[in-house]
Design a protein around this motif. Structure first.
Motif, PDB file in Angstrom:
ATOM      1  N   ARG A 514       1.111  -1.134  -0.012  1.00  0.00           N
ATOM      2  CA  ARG A 514       0.139   0.048  -0.073  1.00  0.00           C
ATOM      3  C   ARG A 514       0.818   1.236  -0.116  1.00  0.00           C
ATOM      4  O   ARG A 514       0.859   1.965   0.860  1.00  0.00           O
ATOM      5  CB  ARG A 514      -0.843  -0.036   1.123  1.00  0.00           C
ATOM      6  CG  ARG A 514      -1.762  -1.115   1.117  1.00  0.00           C
ATOM      7  CD  ARG A 514      -2.520  -1.704   2.257  1.00  0.00           C
ATOM      8  NE  ARG A 514      -2.779  -0.860   3.465  1.00  0.00           N
ATOM      9  CZ  ARG A 514      -3.168  -1.002   4.759  1.00  0.00           C
ATOM     10  NH1 ARG A 514      -2.805  -2.040   5.383  1.00  0.00           N
ATOM     11  NH2 ARG A 514      -3.628   0.118   5.574  1.00  0.00           N
ATOM     12  N   GLU A 516       1.127   4.068  -2.077  1.00  0.00           N
ATOM     13  CA  GLU A 516       0.595   5.446  -2.051  1.00  0.00           C
ATOM     14  C   GLU A 516      -0.039   5.832  -0.793  1.00  0.00           C
ATOM     15  O   GLU A 516      -0.080   6.914  -0.268  1.00  0.00           O
ATOM     16  CB  GLU A 516      -0.392   5.196  -3.273  1.00  0.00           C
ATOM     17  CG  GLU A 516       0.283   5.428  -4.554  1.00  0.00           C
ATOM     18  CD  GLU A 516       1.197   6.311  -4.671  1.00  0.00           C
ATOM     19  OE1 GLU A 516       0.973   7.350  -4.292  1.00  0.00           O
ATOM     20  OE2 GLU A 516       2.213   6.333  -5.533  1.00  0.00           O
ATOM     21  N   GLU A 517      -0.787   4.753   0.061  1.00  0.00           N
ATOM     22  CA  GLU A 517      -1.317   5.334   1.290  1.00  0.00           C
ATOM     23  C   GLU A 517      -0.089   5.435   2.201  1.00  0.00           C
ATOM     24  O   GLU A 517      -0.131   6.489   3.329  1.00  0.00           O
ATOM     25  CB  GLU A 517      -1.914   4.217   1.757  1.00  0.00           C
ATOM     26  CG  GLU A 517      -2.814   4.226   3.053  1.00  0.00           C
ATOM     27  CD  GLU A 517      -3.437   3.231   3.663  1.00  0.00           C
ATOM     28  OE1 GLU A 517      -4.043   3.139   4.942  1.00  0.00           O
ATOM     29  OE2 GLU A 517      -3.708   2.013   2.967  1.00  0.00           O
ATOM     30  N   THR A 520       1.162   9.153   1.664  1.00  0.00           N
ATOM     31  CA  THR A 520       0.246  10.016   2.448  1.00  0.00           C
ATOM     32  C   THR A 520       0.291  10.078   3.655  1.00  0.00           C
ATOM     33  O   THR A 520       0.324  10.992   4.423  1.00  0.00           O
ATOM     34  CB  THR A 520      -1.275   9.428   1.914  1.00  0.00           C
ATOM     35  OG1 THR A 520      -1.509   9.468   0.478  1.00  0.00           O
ATOM     36  CG2 THR A 520      -2.313  10.482   2.436  1.00  0.00           C
TER      37      THR A 520
END
Length: 613
Positions: A514, A516-517, A520
């Protein structure tokens, strides 16, 4: 704030007449209310008896909660006498009652009655700004500076930003102040204060580029002035370009100890420990007898895992602090208040000096014990701990003693030592659990640390810090779902807990999940703590996992420069290795290994890449 009707005011004045008929207190008789002494202090001697009692009644009404009545009585007295103390008191009453319009009316009446009063003009401007009427502050501010003697005007100009630090519409106010200061911008005595004040106002108005330009111009006109540099320090870390101004000043003035120490604090806040150490070394060379600098240098050296260097700095601090205990520092030019006998400092001052010295020595002994422990000199570490006789530091001392026992294989004895430590405050029970979990964590007994923290979270539910620590132990045990659940609970309880965002983002990136998460989450952590080296390292690691090696390199180099930690070295070295810069990678890894040869991340990286240093 309710305002008394004219009829009420007439009744009060009638009451004042009754008081007159009763006469004044006999000589030696105590006043019925402390307000009378306040009135006697502030009213003019020429005030007649009727007006005196009018003011006294105003104070009495205020004490009884009748602020509106007190305000009208006091303002009426001020206008009759044109006495500034009474105008000031009327303004105070209105402000205490949060009655901005009445405060403004009082200041305006004051300005009309005493046009030459700088204070009246200044307070009028402040009240207007407080009422979000900044544009109307132009004339009062002009009056304030015009009424200020020329010799005091530079200081008055420099005062303006502090007067309006809480203003709402700061952009408008900055423009107003700039207009007010325009006539003084070309005068030799006020040119630099004008530039600095305008710079501070633009900084408050969130115009960093303009603020920095003005500060730079002030520094150019007066290179020896501290003002532009101190402003530049205030702008860090929000405006990194301001740092060049600070460094340029320190390059010119090696003996500017106050500025250098302020810069060290800014570097420390940004966790740029290596640079802070460099500045402290220059400061100790310029002033070798400045004891606090040696203590800070020792703590930073220890943070950078340099125990021998830390020990040298701390021993120097102990020498200086011990020599100065109970006596002014050698070379001090500031005289201490004399005792009644005229010999030495006053008892209260001497006691404060002794207390400050004792607290500093306690901290130094704890750090020296830690430095000795890092060098596996456990006997010396215990000797340093034995010097501490401070009940408030008992838990810290016992934790270090427990660590010494544990590192000698006496783990259960170490835990019992912590558990037997007396609890002086309700917070001590929680601190003991945290200390025991820290002990288990440093010994890499993850399951035991997790169990201690589980118990702590049962006793102290929804404690964000305890939940975070348990999440870290869950990760060590491979319980990733539990770790994520705990970290998300931390974020729910404390949305600004940047460590939680960073830990979750880094863990996802480290497992290549994950991504991209993960990015962020790390960016959110960096938004909350912009200069935290380990968060910058996490961002670099996420970028590396995403295949953005050049971007990753930029972040990891920045993190390593700020904090040359072994784990950051592992990440930076791997990126350099994959970019084909093998010798650079080996150099970074060697530096990391010198700091912490036992670091798991570094060892795993070298093993996985089959690198032999």
């Amino acid at each position: 704030m309710p305002v008394a009707a004219p009829h009420s005011l007439r009744l009060l004045l009638a009451a004042a007449g009754l008081a007159l008929a009763c006469g004044q207190p006999a000589r030696g008789q105590a006043a019925a209310d402390p307000a009378e002494s306040v009135v006697r202090t502030h009213v003019p001697s020429a005030m007649d008896a009727e007006l005196f009692y009018q003011v006294l009644i105003g104070e009495m009404e205020l004490r009884q909660g009748q602020a509106g009545v007190a305000y009208e009585v006091m303002l009426d007295a001020a206008q009759k006498t044109r006495d500034e103390a009474l105008f000031r008191r009327a303004v105070e009453i209105a402000l205490q009652a949060r009655a901005g319009d009445q405060a403004l009316a009082a200041t305006q009446a004051w300005r009309m009655a005493v046009p030459a009063s700088a204070e009246a003009h200044r307070l009028t401007a402040q009240v207007l700004v407080g009422l979000n009427r900044s544009a109307e502050a132009l004339d009062p501010l002009r009056g304030f500076l015009a009424a200020t003697p020329a010799a005091e005007r530079p200081a008055a100009i420099g005062l303006l930003p502090r007067l309006f630090g809480r203003a709402g519409d700061r952009k408008t106010l900055a423009s107003v102040v700039e207009q007010v200061l325009q006539p003084y911008a070309a005068q030799d005595a006020t040119r630099v204060p004008v530039l600095l004040t305008n710079a501070r106002m633009r900084w408050l108005a969130q115009e960093p580029q303009r603020a920095l330009e003005l500060a730079q111009e002030a520094a150019r006109l007066e290179p020896a002035a501290e003002g532009p540099v101190l402003l530049a320090l205030e702008m860090l870390p929000g405006e990194p370009r301001a740092e060049a101004l600070v460094r340029s000043y320190l390059d010119r003035k090696a003996d500017a100890a106050a500025v250098r120490l302020a810069y060290v604090r800014a570097l420390f806040t940004s966790q740029r420990y290596a640079e802070a150490v460099s500045q402290l070394e220059q400061a100790t060379q310029a002033d070798p007898k400045a004891a606090p600098m040696w203590l800070t240098l020792g703590a930073l050296r220890l943070e950078l895992k340099q125990p021998r260097e830390a020990e040298r700095a701390l021993l120097r601090y102990v020498e200086l602090a011990s020599a100065s205990a109970g006596a002014p520092a050698e070379g001090s030019t500031q005289a201490e208040p004399a005792s009644e006998e005229g010999s030495g400092p006053a008892p209260a001052t001497a006691e404060a000096l002794r207390q400050a010295s004792a607290e500093g020595l306690t901290q130094a002994y704890l750090l020296l014990a830690q430095a000795a422990e890092a060098q596996r000199n456990y006997r010396q570490a215990e000797q340093w701990l034995a010097k501490i006789d401070n009940a408030e530091s008992a838990l810290s001392v016992q934790l270090r003693r427990a660590m010494l026992l544990a590192k000698q294989g006496k783990v259960q004895e170490a835990r019992e030592l912590l558990r037997r430590t007396p609890e002086r405050t309700p917070q001590d029970a929680r601190a003991k659990l945290m200390a025991e979990s820290q002990l288990m964590r440093e010994l890499k007994l993850w399951a035991e640390a997790h169990a201690v923290l589980s118990e702590a979270n049962r006793r102290y539910p929804d404690d964000a810090d305890l939940l975070y620590e348990q999440a870290m132990m869950s990760e060590k045990l491979g319980r990733l779902e539990e770790m994520e659940r705990l970290l998300r609970r931390v974020i729910q309880i404390k949305p600004d807990h940047f460590h939680a965002y960073n830990a979750l983002g880094y863990t996802l990136a480290d497992r290549n999940e994950r991504l991209e998460e993960a990015r962020t989450l790390v960016l959110k952590a960096l938004e909350l703590a912009p200069n935290e080296p380990f968060i910058i390292d996490s961002l670099g690691w996420v970028e590396y996992r995403l295949g953005r090696r050049e971007e990753a390199l930029k972040h990891l180099q920045r993190a390593f420069e700020a904090r040359p930690d072994a784990e950051i070295a592992a990440h930076l070295g791997e990126v350099l290795w994959m970019l084909g810069r093998r010798e650079e990678a080996r150099r970074v890894w060697r530096e990391g290994r010198e700091r912490d040869a036992t670091n798991e991340v570094l060892r795993e990286t070298l093993s996985r890449l089959k690198v032999d240093l």
